[in-house]
Design a protein around this motif. Sequence first.
Motif, mmCIF file in Angstrom:
data_model
loop_
_atom_site.group_PDB
_atom_site.id
_atom_site.type_symbol
_atom_site.label_atom_id
_atom_site.label_comp_id
_atom_site.label_asym_id
_atom_site.label_seq_id
_atom_site.Cartn_x
_atom_site.Cartn_y
_atom_site.Cartn_z
ATOM 1 N N LEU A 1 0.827 -1.211 0.000
ATOM 2 C CA LEU A 1 0.000 0.000 0.000
ATOM 3 C C LEU A 1 0.862 1.261 0.000
ATOM 4 C CD1 LEU A 1 -2.842 -1.202 2.372
ATOM 5 C CD2 LEU A 1 -3.030 -0.749 -0.092
ATOM 6 N N ILE A 2 1.977 1.216 0.694
ATOM 7 C CA ILE A 2 2.927 2.330 0.637
ATOM 8 C C ILE A 2 3.450 2.471 -0.787
ATOM 9 C CG2 ILE A 2 5.234 3.095 1.357
ATOM 10 C CD1 ILE A 2 4.565 1.859 4.139
ATOM 11 N N LEU A 3 3.747 1.344 -1.417
ATOM 12 C CA LEU A 3 4.249 1.388 -2.794
ATOM 13 C C LEU A 3 3.191 1.895 -3.771
ATOM 14 C CD1 LEU A 3 6.414 -1.840 -2.752
ATOM 15 C CD2 LEU A 3 7.236 0.524 -2.938
ATOM 16 N N VAL A 4 1.916 1.628 -3.510
ATOM 17 C CA VAL A 4 0.848 2.213 -4.325
ATOM 18 C C VAL A 4 0.920 3.735 -4.227
ATOM 19 C CG1 VAL A 4 -1.663 2.540 -4.521
ATOM 20 C CG2 VAL A 4 -0.731 0.229 -4.259
ATOM 21 N N ALA A 5 1.007 4.244 -2.999
ATOM 22 C CA ALA A 5 1.078 5.696 -2.804
ATOM 23 C C ALA A 5 2.314 6.285 -3.481
ATOM 24 C CB ALA A 5 1.071 6.030 -1.312
ATOM 25 N N LEU A 6 3.436 5.610 -3.345
ATOM 26 C CA LEU A 6 4.668 6.109 -3.965
ATOM 27 C C LEU A 6 4.597 6.042 -5.490
ATOM 28 C CD1 LEU A 6 7.269 4.548 -1.518
ATOM 29 C CD2 LEU A 6 6.660 6.969 -1.751
ATOM 30 N N ALA A 7 3.933 5.031 -6.018
ATOM 31 C CA ALA A 7 3.780 4.916 -7.471
ATOM 32 C C ALA A 7 2.963 6.071 -8.029
ATOM 33 C CB ALA A 7 3.134 3.576 -7.828
ATOM 34 N N VAL A 8 1.885 6.432 -7.321
ATOM 35 C CA VAL A 8 1.079 7.584 -7.748
ATOM 36 C C VAL A 8 1.919 8.849 -7.611
ATOM 37 C CG1 VAL A 8 -0.986 8.970 -7.297
ATOM 38 C CG2 VAL A 8 -1.121 6.466 -7.208
ATOM 39 N N MET A 9 2.627 8.989 -6.508
ATOM 40 C CA MET A 9 3.454 10.170 -6.291
ATOM 41 C C MET A 9 4.520 10.290 -7.375
ATOM 42 S SD MET A 9 3.532 12.693 -4.365
ATOM 43 C CE MET A 9 3.830 13.275 -2.753
ATOM 44 N N SER A 10 5.044 9.153 -7.837
ATOM 45 C CA SER A 10 6.075 9.152 -8.881
ATOM 46 C C SER A 10 5.498 9.269 -10.284
ATOM 47 C CB SER A 10 6.890 7.855 -8.806
ATOM 48 O OG SER A 10 7.522 7.750 -7.565
ATOM 49 N N GLN A 11 4.189 9.193 -10.383
ATOM 50 C CA GLN A 11 3.484 9.264 -11.665
ATOM 51 C C GLN A 11 3.970 8.187 -12.639
ATOM 52 O OE1 GLN A 11 4.241 13.579 -12.210
ATOM 53 N NE2 GLN A 11 2.014 13.795 -12.180
ATOM 54 N N CYS A 12 4.062 6.960 -12.131
ATOM 55 C CA CYS A 12 4.517 5.816 -12.920
ATOM 56 C C CYS A 12 3.336 4.885 -13.148
ATOM 57 C CB CYS A 12 5.646 5.102 -12.185
ATOM 58 S SG CYS A 12 6.182 3.587 -12.999
ATOM 59 N N ASP A 13 2.746 4.936 -14.342
ATOM 60 C CA ASP A 13 1.550 4.128 -14.588
ATOM 61 C C ASP A 13 1.821 2.637 -14.480
ATOM 62 O OD1 ASP A 13 2.970 4.666 -16.998
ATOM 63 O OD2 ASP A 13 1.246 4.081 -18.201
ATOM 64 N N MET A 14 2.979 2.174 -14.941
ATOM 65 C CA MET A 14 3.301 0.747 -14.802
ATOM 66 C C MET A 14 3.444 0.358 -13.337
ATOM 67 S SD MET A 14 5.983 -0.123 -17.804
ATOM 68 C CE MET A 14 5.606 0.137 -19.518
ATOM 69 N N CYS A 15 4.079 1.232 -12.548
ATOM 70 C CA CYS A 15 4.253 0.961 -11.118
ATOM 71 C C CYS A 15 2.904 0.931 -10.408
ATOM 72 C CB CYS A 15 5.132 2.024 -10.476
ATOM 73 S SG CYS A 15 6.763 2.187 -11.218
ATOM 74 N N ILE A 16 2.017 1.834 -10.787
ATOM 75 C CA ILE A 16 0.685 1.871 -10.181
ATOM 76 C C ILE A 16 -0.013 0.543 -10.382
ATOM 77 C CG2 ILE A 16 -1.624 2.910 -10.376
ATOM 78 C CD1 ILE A 16 -0.132 5.597 -11.072
ATOM 79 N N THR A 17 -0.047 0.070 -11.624
ATOM 80 C CA THR A 17 -0.710 -1.200 -11.924
ATOM 81 C C THR A 17 -0.069 -2.352 -11.175
ATOM 82 O OG1 THR A 17 -1.355 -0.405 -14.107
ATOM 83 C CG2 THR A 17 -1.337 -2.779 -13.788
ATOM 84 N N LEU A 18 1.242 -2.438 -11.212
ATOM 85 C CA LEU A 18 1.965 -3.532 -10.557
ATOM 86 C C LEU A 18 1.679 -3.575 -9.061
ATOM 87 C CD1 LEU A 18 4.222 -5.749 -10.674
ATOM 88 C CD2 LEU A 18 5.825 -3.909 -10.158
ATOM 89 N N HIS A 19 1.769 -2.427 -8.389
ATOM 90 C CA HIS A 19 1.615 -2.430 -6.936
ATOM 91 C C HIS A 19 0.152 -2.573 -6.509
ATOM 92 C CE1 HIS A 19 5.788 -2.216 -6.185
ATOM 93 N NE2 HIS A 19 5.910 -1.167 -7.003
#
Length: 108
Positions: free
Chosen positions: A45-63
């Motif tokens: 869940l922290i990584l979801v938040a960080l993925a959104v903060m980083s604006q990484c669409d692939m990271c968002i989906t993965l996490h």
Amino acid sequence: MNTAEKTAEAMNYLQKYAPREYGKYLEFTQTLGGKGGLSPITLELILVALAVMSQCDMCITLHIENAASLGASREDILQAAFMSVAMGGSPKLMYMSYVFEALEDLFD
């Protein structure tokens, strides 16, 4: 090709053409995940938040997929994602579309 497939393709490419660097990166992230008392679901869940903060669409989906596979609910994932919006404002709000897309794929 959907975002999850693009992510897998990128990881496969790294594993094939940069195995040493990619291996070290995986080792580093696994070391971080094994420290402290945070549960695997909390870490995702922290990584979801960080993925959104980083604006990484692939990271968002993965996490989001990882968090859901560990038992996170749609509400848990949205709460984590919205924490980035609270800290990052409108630019992060625009990336919530990737969160909604990933959640629709998983929960509907």
